[in-house]
Design a protein around this motif. Structure first.
Motif, PDB file in Angstrom:
ATOM      1  N   ARG A 191      16.759  21.286  70.939  1.00 13.55           N
ATOM      2  CA  ARG A 191      16.188  22.454  71.598  1.00 13.55           C
ATOM      3  C   ARG A 191      17.224  23.574  71.642  1.00 13.55           C
ATOM      4  O   ARG A 191      18.431  23.320  71.689  1.00 13.55           O
ATOM      5  N   LEU A 212      15.629  27.392  75.601  1.00 16.11           N
ATOM      6  CA  LEU A 212      14.527  26.525  76.000  1.00 16.11           C
ATOM      7  C   LEU A 212      14.994  25.472  76.999  1.00 16.11           C
ATOM      8  O   LEU A 212      14.281  25.153  77.958  1.00 16.11           O
ATOM      9  N   ASN A 226      13.454  25.130  80.766  1.00 17.96           N
ATOM     10  CA  ASN A 226      12.936  23.877  81.325  1.00 17.96           C
ATOM     11  C   ASN A 226      13.660  23.516  82.620  1.00 17.96           C
ATOM     12  O   ASN A 226      13.049  23.049  83.579  1.00 17.96           O
ATOM     13  N   LEU A 239       8.139  29.159  74.779  1.00 26.43           N
ATOM     14  CA  LEU A 239       7.927  27.928  74.030  1.00 26.43           C
ATOM     15  C   LEU A 239       7.241  28.214  72.697  1.00 26.43           C
ATOM     16  O   LEU A 239       7.645  27.689  71.651  1.00 26.43           O
ATOM     17  N   GLY A 255       7.512  20.792  73.066  1.00 28.94           N
ATOM     18  CA  GLY A 255       6.624  20.733  74.221  1.00 28.94           C
ATOM     19  C   GLY A 255       6.931  19.579  75.157  1.00 28.94           C
ATOM     20  O   GLY A 255       6.302  19.449  76.212  1.00 28.94           O
TER      21      GLY A 255
END
Length: 403
Positions: free
Chosen positions: A14, A18, A22, A44, A69
């Motif tokens: 990632r 990102l 998160n 995303l 995801g």
């Protein structure tokens, strides 16, 4: 043009943005479901679109969404492929027991039971190495706590899987690619969390099969390939203490096979890929079951292609099994010819040699060049990109050799 399609096992590193996004998400009242915001969803989507193009540029012909995801809140996370499911299944809650904290469980002949993760035979045999922070053995941090099954399971991930599908399709369209895949958890792997509701392990596995079928179907109905991640088929062997007989293990494993086949019934075979591995942590793996004991069970799974580890030093020799094992007509294999288990980047000529070996036994048209396991959360992004580049170059070299 290369006769070898090029793909990978799912997870890719990632971006720092990102990971930070998160990490900034808040938990719902249950303590483990991550909340989504429009700003996060926009970030995303952009990350997946960029990632698909990068894969294509590196020679990947069947790209995925990198499992973007599936939330990661740290750069090292070996569990996102599994922990994402907790966001999508009702009937789970946090309890005082998890597979990491529960008491060890002992199996008996004819009665196989999974023990706690710290009681795994490889982890206990090499206890000093596993508990030494300087040993290089780490599984990192998961984005959410591990819950237990405390009620009837049902699927509630409709919006999440719809988001995954939309993001990958946006990336495929932007890159001009038609084929792509999304990963999804197997029933056997889902059922490894602590169970406080179902009467037996078998009931628990079948409950997960009924839940995950909805996700498999959504992916396939969108015209994508579903890769079903199932370390449990091989990795459970190490999680049974004491070591069972091969016969007992195969009987227990067949429950997982039958439940999965029920969950994928009627789905187009060419849109189903099955991924088998022995666990992706960077440990000794001396207690891995040999592939020869389960390869026929893998082939009983009604998938169109099979992804498995073949590049790391514990399993690289097992390509020779295909001298005596017939690949069913119309099916393909996606052997790992570069590995997640080392920072050393494979030479493209070695990648080509490995592809040649498999092609000589099952036919080049039936071989997809792939990685052993997910690269994301396990090796540095620069190294992961170099390995994908070597994968693409190796496939081109192997194709050139074949004229």
């Amino acid at each position: 043009m290369s006769p070898f399609d090029v793909s990978h096992a799912g997870s890719l590193p990632r971006s720092p943005e990102l990971i930070a996004a998160n990490d900034a998400r808040s938990f719902a009242d249950d303590g483990f479901t991550l909340e989504r915001t429009p700003e996060f969803d926009e970030l995303l989507t952009a990350a997946v679109v960029e990632l698909v193009q990068r894969q294509v540029d590196l020679g990947v012909t069947i790209p995925g969404d990198g499992e973007f995801g599936k939330a990661m809140t740290s750069a090292v996370d070996y569990g996102a492929w599994w922990s994402y499911s907790f966001q999508r299944v009702a009937g789970l809650s946090l309890t005082e027991h998890t597979i990491f904290t529960q008491e060890p469980v002992r199996s008996e002949p004819g009665a196989v039971r999974l023990t706690s993760f710290p009681d795994r035979r490889d982890w206990t045999r090499f206890h000093d190495a596993y508990t030494d922070p300087a040993s290089g053995i780490s599984t990192g941090n998961t984005a959410t706590p591990f819950p237990s099954t405390t009620g009837p399971l049902s699927y509630v991930g409709q919006s999440a899987i719809a988001s995954d599908i939309a993001n990958l399709k946006a990336g495929l369209e932007a890159a001009g690619v038609s084929d792509g895949f999304l990963t999804s958890l197997s029933p056997g792997s889902g059922a490894r969390i602590h169970n406080d509701h179902y009467a037996t392990e078998e009931e628990h596995i079948w409950a997960w099969a009924k839940v995950m079928r909805e996700e498999y179907t959504a992916i396939v109905d969108a015209g994508l390939t579903v890769q079903i991640d199932d370390p449990s088929i091989a990795e459970n062997w190490d999680q049974i203490n004491p070591e069972p007989t091969i016969e007992d293990y195969r009987a227990f494993t067949r429950i997982c096979v039958e439940a999965l086949n029920w969950a994928i019934r009627d789905l187009p075979r060419d849109q189903v890929r099955f991924h088998l591995c022995w666990g992706s942590w960077h440990g000794p793996h001396t207690t891995d079951i040999e592939f020869r004991h389960i390869i026929d069970l893998m082939l009983e799974i009604d998938a169109g292609s099979y992804s498995f580890e073949a590049g790391n030093v514990r399993h690289a020799h097992e390509w020779k099994l295909w001298k005596d094992v017939a690949l069913p007509a119309g099916k393909r294999i996606a052997p790992g010819v570069v590995s997640h288990a080392t920072n050393v980047v494979e030479h493209p000529d070695l990648v080509a040699d490995r592809l040649d070996a498999f092609a000589s036994l099952v036919g080049a048209e039936n071989v997809i060049a792939s990685t052993d396991c997910g690269l994301g959360g396990r090796i540095h992004p620069q190294i992961a990109e170099a390995k994908l580049q070597a994968l693409g170059e190796g496939a081109r070299i192997a194709a050139a050799r074949r004229g």
